[in-house]
Design a protein around this motif. Structure first.
Motif, PDB file in Angstrom:
ATOM      1  N   ASP A 386       0.832  -1.208   0.000  1.00  0.00           N
ATOM      2  CA  ASP A 386       0.000   0.000   0.000  1.00  0.00           C
ATOM      3  C   ASP A 386       0.867   1.258   0.000  1.00  0.00           C
ATOM      4  N   LEU A 394      -3.012   0.281   4.848  1.00  0.00           N
ATOM      5  CA  LEU A 394      -3.856  -0.895   4.667  1.00  0.00           C
ATOM      6  C   LEU A 394      -3.532  -1.995   5.673  1.00  0.00           C
ATOM      7  N   LEU A 398      -6.363  -3.345   8.359  1.00  0.00           N
ATOM      8  CA  LEU A 398      -6.920  -4.694   8.366  1.00  0.00           C
ATOM      9  C   LEU A 398      -6.520  -5.462   9.627  1.00  0.00           C
ATOM     10  N   SER A 435     -11.371   0.856   3.539  1.00  0.00           N
ATOM     11  CA  SER A 435     -11.526  -0.587   3.760  1.00  0.00           C
ATOM     12  C   SER A 435     -12.688  -0.895   4.686  1.00  0.00           C
ATOM     13  N   TYR A 439     -15.723  -3.436   3.444  1.00  0.00           N
ATOM     14  CA  TYR A 439     -15.943  -4.741   4.054  1.00  0.00           C
ATOM     15  C   TYR A 439     -17.273  -4.788   4.797  1.00  0.00           C
ATOM     16  N   GLY A 547      -5.168  -4.252  -1.600  1.00  0.00           N
ATOM     17  CA  GLY A 547      -6.513  -4.703  -1.280  1.00  0.00           C
ATOM     18  C   GLY A 547      -6.850  -6.028  -1.916  1.00  0.00           C
TER      19      GLY A 547
END
Length: 564
Positions: A386, A394, A398, A435, A439, A547
């Protein structure tokens, strides 16, 4: 070295020209690097003039503090070099009336000599002049006598006290007394994470290892009193506060003000962290913090680091710090927020009552937790990907989402649909940026497609396809844009095809994972059309989309556990 300058020899007049152009209540003396209040009151009615200054490179000090209620004039030398006696004298002659002038001098040899000589010449010409020397660097307590310590960021607080006192019309002797008392009651300590670069030198004055910092440094690019290992911010704040409190004798129940000062290259984010930690530690020590300021107030060019200053206060001194000023760089009232935290007032989520998990849901949770673990283990790799084509957040984002999934209570795993809803809500709260919404939207859409019971492979494939469509609708993207969709769309097709052939859920997920891996690998040859990576154009080629790689990782983890 890269700096936005024309010529190292003209940085000071160039800088002052720009600063004064933006400050309507200031003017610069012709042929001198001296900034004065403008307009001034008639000579005979002027209050005590308060002057300070020193080498440049400490911006916004000192010109930024010229304004009614603070400095009457600031005298600037070359970078990290004392101004000349003639420049200081020109400043005194320009602003001082019969009430006289107070010179506030940071405790450096060149400043003391040149300000001191200018004061002597001015006295000989009939102008009353007093000098206050600030020596607030407590890090030198074992190195030199107190009278020989450096003057650093606490000087700004002395400026404020003296300027406010002068503005009330107090006589010179009283203004000087109040300023000296303030200088005696202030202590400061700084730390440096990276050195600064003087324009004329073009390189750093010293070098630090990746895990090294300087403790107890001054404001002229010099090393500190000692070198030590990099530590978390709370430990560094403790070190600074211990030194300051021990030196100025600040005890529980006493009152003070706090100054959190950036040295030029420290972002506000880090200064806010330091400020919050300092306030918390001072409260824990029983010290009453009446006011606090945070910002780059007296810098060392572009040095990365900060300093803390504490000044004891009583009602009289606090009133002077609270008095209004027109100085453009003074950071405001310094009043603290009495209620910084409010309850979120979120509606409680409806969860199923606690009950033993069925074997199917035990396997479902094990698969999801394996996917979360895969994201946590891949955090450095995802961050690197990223960072090469985006903003580099990122992996951490996550990983936060994964931690939120692991923290879900047993009641969240009562069935596939409730579990997906709980996972989606956990991720939207834990993950900022794009993100989290992506999600959460996909998971919530999938949850609505599933019933309360176990899902067949075909039903799972339909729910997965619905989730992918939801992500595409939200982001407005599709295949070929070099995003997570380049892994999700092939995975959804592969999962549906496997389920249609009668494959088990584990086999369908394995097909989806393989397709996602191929899709993620293909993004390395795609020119990005969406997201931050799109700003790079052809420069993003050769790097897989983070991603898409993340999708492939968690799908593979789901498939491995489900297939068992």
């Amino acid at each position: 070295m890269k700096k936005l300058i024309n010529d190292p020899r003209t940085v000071v007049p160039d800088m002052l020209g720009g600063a004064v152009a933006l400050a309507p209540a200031q003017a610069r003396l012709a042929a001198e690097n001296v900034v004065v209040q403008h307009p001034l009151r008639p000579l005979e009615t002027r209050p005590v003039a308060v002057l300070s200054g020193g080498g440049s490179g400490h911006e916004p000090a000192h010109a930024g503090y010229v304004g009614t209620g603070m400095l009457t004039a600031a005298v600037a030398g070359d970078v990290f070099t004392s101004p000349s006696t003639d420049a200081v004298l020109a400043g005194i002659e320009a602003v001082a009336g019969p009430a006289g002038a107070l010179l506030i001098v940071k405790n450096y040899t060149g400043d003391r000599l040149n300000f001191g000589l200018a004061a002597e010449i001015a006295r000989g010409a009939g102008t009353p002049v007093e000098i206050v020397v600030v020596a607030d660097d407590v890090a030198l307590h074992e190195t030199v006598p107190k009278a020989r310590r450096r003057g650093i960021a606490g000087t700004v607080l002395v400026h404020k006290v003296a300027g406010a006192a002068a503005a009330t019309g107090l006589p010179l002797e009283t203004v000087a007394r109040l300023a000296r008392a303030a200088a005696q009651d202030v202590g400061s300590m700084g730390i440096g994470l990276e050195p600064c670069i003087v324009p004329a030198a073009g390189k750093a004055g010293f070098q630090l290892g990746d895990d090294e910092i300087e403790l107890g440094l001054g404001i002229h690019g010099e090393p500190g009193v000692r070198r030590g290992p990099m530590q978390p911010a709370d430990a560094l704040v403790t070190t600074m506060l211990d030194a300051i409190i021990g030196d100025i004798g600040l005890g529980a129940g006493e009152r003070c003000v706090l100054l959190v000062n950036g040295l030029g290259g420290t972002p506000p984010m880090e200064l806010d962290i330091v400020a919050g930690l300092a306030l918390g530690q001072l409260r824990a020590r029983g010290v009453a913090v009446e006011r606090a300021w945070r910002g780059t107030l007296l810098s060392a060019l572009d040095m990365r680091g900060c300093s803390l200053s504490l000044m004891k206060v009583d009602d009289e001194r606090l009133a002077l710090l609270d008095a209004p000023t027109a100085a453009p760089a003074w950071p405001g009232s310094g009043r603290l927020n009495p209620q910084p935290l409010l309850p979120a007032r979120l509606s409680p989520e409806r969860t199923a009552p606690d009950a033993p998990l069925t074997p199917a849901m035990q396997q479902f949770r094990a698969a999801v937790l394996a996917a979360a673990r895969a994201l946590e283990e891949a955090e450095p790799h995802l961050t690197e990907l990223d960072a090469r084509a985006g903003d580099g957040d990122l992996g951490a984002s996550l990983a936060r989402g994964a931690a939120a999934i692991r923290a879900l209570p047993d009641a969240a795993w009562s069935g596939p649909a409730p579990a997906l809803s709980a996972i989606g809500n956990a991720m939207r709260r834990a993950i900022g940026g794009s993100s989290g919404p992506f999600y959460a939207t996909g998971l919530l859409r999938a949850a609505r497609r599933l019933g309360d019971g176990a899902a067949t492979p075909k039903e799972a494939a339909i729910a997965f396809a619905a989730a992918v469509a939801a992500v595409a609708d939200l982001g407005g993207g599709g295949e070929g844009d070099r995003t997570m969709l380049d892994a999700l769309f092939p995975a959804a097709r592969a999962m549906a095809e496997s389920a249609a052939r009668g494959g088990t859920l584990g086999q369908s997920l394995a097909s989806a994972a393989s397709a996602a891996e191929q899709g993620a690998a293909a993004t390395a040859q795609m020119v990005p059309r969406l997201g931050r990576a799109s700003y790079l154009g052809q420069r993003a080629l050769g790097v897989e989309d983070g991603g898409a790689v993340a999708v492939a990782l968690w799908l593979r983890a789901l498939a491995d556990v489900t297939g068992e």
